[in-house]
Design a protein around this motif. Structure first.
Motif, PDB file in Angstrom:
ATOM      1  N   ILE A  15       0.826  -1.220   0.000  1.00  0.00           N
ATOM      2  CA  ILE A  15       0.000   0.000   0.000  1.00  0.00           C
ATOM      3  C   ILE A  15       0.852   1.259   0.000  1.00  0.00           C
ATOM      4  N   GLY A  16       2.167   1.098   0.044  1.00  0.00           N
ATOM      5  CA  GLY A  16       3.061   2.251  -0.055  1.00  0.00           C
ATOM      6  C   GLY A  16       3.473   2.863   1.262  1.00  0.00           C
ATOM      7  N   LEU A  17       3.329   2.128   2.351  1.00  0.00           N
ATOM      8  CA  LEU A  17       3.758   2.638   3.654  1.00  0.00           C
ATOM      9  C   LEU A  17       5.273   2.834   3.620  1.00  0.00           C
ATOM     10  N   ASN A  18       5.729   3.961   4.170  1.00  0.00           N
ATOM     11  CA  ASN A  18       7.163   4.242   4.071  1.00  0.00           C
ATOM     12  C   ASN A  18       7.994   3.201   4.828  1.00  0.00           C
ATOM     13  N   ALA A  19       9.267   3.109   4.440  1.00  0.00           N
ATOM     14  CA  ALA A  19      10.153   2.060   4.949  1.00  0.00           C
ATOM     15  C   ALA A  19      10.329   2.119   6.458  1.00  0.00           C
ATOM     16  N   THR A  20      10.405   3.306   7.028  1.00  0.00           N
ATOM     17  CA  THR A  20      10.573   3.417   8.480  1.00  0.00           C
ATOM     18  C   THR A  20       9.361   2.849   9.208  1.00  0.00           C
ATOM     19  N   LEU A  21       8.179   3.157   8.729  1.00  0.00           N
ATOM     20  CA  LEU A  21       6.974   2.622   9.370  1.00  0.00           C
ATOM     21  C   LEU A  21       6.873   1.114   9.188  1.00  0.00           C
ATOM     22  N   GLN A  22       7.354   0.606   8.067  1.00  0.00           N
ATOM     23  CA  GLN A  22       7.402  -0.844   7.877  1.00  0.00           C
ATOM     24  C   GLN A  22       8.332  -1.496   8.898  1.00  0.00           C
ATOM     25  N   LYS A  23       9.468  -0.847   9.162  1.00  0.00           N
ATOM     26  CA  LYS A  23      10.404  -1.362  10.164  1.00  0.00           C
ATOM     27  C   LYS A  23       9.761  -1.367  11.552  1.00  0.00           C
ATOM     28  N   ILE A  24       9.005  -0.313  11.855  1.00  0.00           N
ATOM     29  CA  ILE A  24       8.311  -0.246  13.146  1.00  0.00           C
ATOM     30  C   ILE A  24       7.310  -1.386  13.252  1.00  0.00           C
ATOM     31  N   ALA A  25       6.535  -1.604  12.201  1.00  0.00           N
ATOM     32  CA  ALA A  25       5.548  -2.687  12.208  1.00  0.00           C
ATOM     33  C   ALA A  25       6.226  -4.036  12.419  1.00  0.00           C
ATOM     34  N   ALA A  26       7.370  -4.241  11.786  1.00  0.00           N
ATOM     35  CA  ALA A  26       8.092  -5.505  11.950  1.00  0.00           C
ATOM     36  C   ALA A  26       8.628  -5.644  13.378  1.00  0.00           C
ATOM     37  N   ALA A  27       9.068  -4.534  13.957  1.00  0.00           N
ATOM     38  CA  ALA A  27       9.656  -4.572  15.299  1.00  0.00           C
ATOM     39  C   ALA A  27       8.623  -4.783  16.399  1.00  0.00           C
ATOM     40  N   ILE A  28       7.484  -4.118  16.291  1.00  0.00           N
ATOM     41  CA  ILE A  28       6.489  -4.196  17.365  1.00  0.00           C
ATOM     42  C   ILE A  28       5.339  -5.134  17.058  1.00  0.00           C
ATOM     43  N   GLY A  29       5.304  -5.632  15.839  1.00  0.00           N
ATOM     44  CA  GLY A  29       4.221  -6.512  15.426  1.00  0.00           C
ATOM     45  C   GLY A  29       3.143  -5.738  14.694  1.00  0.00           C
ATOM     46  N   VAL A  30       2.579  -6.377  13.699  1.00  0.00           N
ATOM     47  CA  VAL A  30       1.585  -5.710  12.860  1.00  0.00           C
ATOM     48  C   VAL A  30       0.351  -5.314  13.662  1.00  0.00           C
ATOM     49  N   ASP A  31      -0.107  -6.166  14.559  1.00  0.00           N
ATOM     50  CA  ASP A  31      -1.297  -5.823  15.344  1.00  0.00           C
ATOM     51  C   ASP A  31      -1.075  -4.559  16.170  1.00  0.00           C
ATOM     52  N   PHE A  33       1.151  -2.234  15.574  1.00  0.00           N
ATOM     53  CA  PHE A  33       1.306  -1.124  14.638  1.00  0.00           C
ATOM     54  C   PHE A  33      -0.060  -0.630  14.168  1.00  0.00           C
ATOM     55  N   LEU A  34      -0.945  -1.550  13.839  1.00  0.00           N
ATOM     56  CA  LEU A  34      -2.277  -1.152  13.365  1.00  0.00           C
ATOM     57  C   LEU A  34      -3.058  -0.431  14.461  1.00  0.00           C
ATOM     58  N   LYS A  35      -2.909  -0.870  15.711  1.00  0.00           N
ATOM     59  CA  LYS A  35      -3.562  -0.159  16.821  1.00  0.00           C
ATOM     60  C   LYS A  35      -3.043   1.269  16.922  1.00  0.00           C
ATOM     61  N   TRP A  37      -1.591   3.065  14.570  1.00  0.00           N
ATOM     62  CA  TRP A  37      -2.006   3.802  13.382  1.00  0.00           C
ATOM     63  C   TRP A  37      -3.460   4.249  13.525  1.00  0.00           C
ATOM     64  N   ASP A  38      -4.311   3.374  14.024  1.00  0.00           N
ATOM     65  CA  ASP A  38      -5.724   3.710  14.216  1.00  0.00           C
ATOM     66  C   ASP A  38      -5.888   4.836  15.232  1.00  0.00           C
ATOM     67  N   ILE A  39      -5.159   4.770  16.336  1.00  0.00           N
ATOM     68  CA  ILE A  39      -5.227   5.827  17.353  1.00  0.00           C
ATOM     69  C   ILE A  39      -4.806   7.165  16.757  1.00  0.00           C
ATOM     70  N   LEU A  40      -3.694   7.162  16.023  1.00  0.00           N
ATOM     71  CA  LEU A  40      -3.216   8.399  15.398  1.00  0.00           C
ATOM     72  C   LEU A  40      -4.225   8.930  14.384  1.00  0.00           C
ATOM     73  N   ASP A  41      -4.823   8.039  13.622  1.00  0.00           N
ATOM     74  CA  ASP A  41      -5.769   8.456  12.587  1.00  0.00           C
ATOM     75  C   ASP A  41      -7.054   9.021  13.185  1.00  0.00           C
ATOM     76  N   ARG A  42      -7.457   8.514  14.329  1.00  0.00           N
ATOM     77  CA  ARG A  42      -8.695   8.995  14.969  1.00  0.00           C
ATOM     78  C   ARG A  42      -8.513  10.360  15.634  1.00  0.00           C
ATOM     79  N   ASP A  43      -7.270  10.736  15.907  1.00  0.00           N
ATOM     80  CA  ASP A  43      -6.984  12.026  16.537  1.00  0.00           C
ATOM     81  C   ASP A  43      -6.840  13.083  15.452  1.00  0.00           C
ATOM     82  N   GLU A  44      -7.858  13.905  15.308  1.00  0.00           N
ATOM     83  CA  GLU A  44      -7.861  14.893  14.232  1.00  0.00           C
ATOM     84  C   GLU A  44      -6.745  15.927  14.365  1.00  0.00           C
TER      85      GLU A  44
END
Length: 108
Positions: A15-31, A33-35, A37-44
């Motif tokens: 989906i084009g997520l930048n490389a640093t965020l991909q590294k974060i997802a790999a380090a902390i786990g996708v679940d 990371f998605l949590k 990302w969702d928290i950040l996205d919900r905060d306007e």
């Protein structure tokens, strides 16, 4: 024992997520990371006019300095001599601090 790579990491790349965020997802786990990302996205307050998430994060060194200072104060409160505190800081943080600086932090 090697851990199996989460196939959703590939989806994040697709989906084009930048490389640093991909590294974060790999380090902390996708679940996790998605949590996050969702928290950040919900905060306007984190959204730019274009809808992208913009986030200012202090450098990790801020955390290390905070932890180092907390350790110095704790050791000083326990009565450890400045010279020994300097050795602990050097061992744990790889930093050589002047004894007068340690004394000053200890008094704050």
């Amino acid at each position: 024992m090697s851990q199996k790579k989460d196939p959703r990491l590939l989806f994040l790349r697709e989906i084009g997520l930048n490389a640093t965020l991909q590294k974060i997802a790999a380090a902390i786990g996708v679940d996790n990371f998605l949590k996050m990302w969702d928290i950040l996205d919900r905060d306007e307050s984190t959204h730019s006019d274009s809808g992208a998430i913009n986030l200012h994060i202090r450098g990790f060194n801020s955390w290390l300095r905070f932890e180092r200072t907390r350790l110095i104060k704790s050791l000083a409160a326990d009565g450890m001599p400045v010279k020994e505190i300097a050795k602990v800081v050097a061992d744990q943080f790889g930093e050589r601090l002047h004894h007068s600086y340690i004394s000053r932090l200890s008094r704050k």
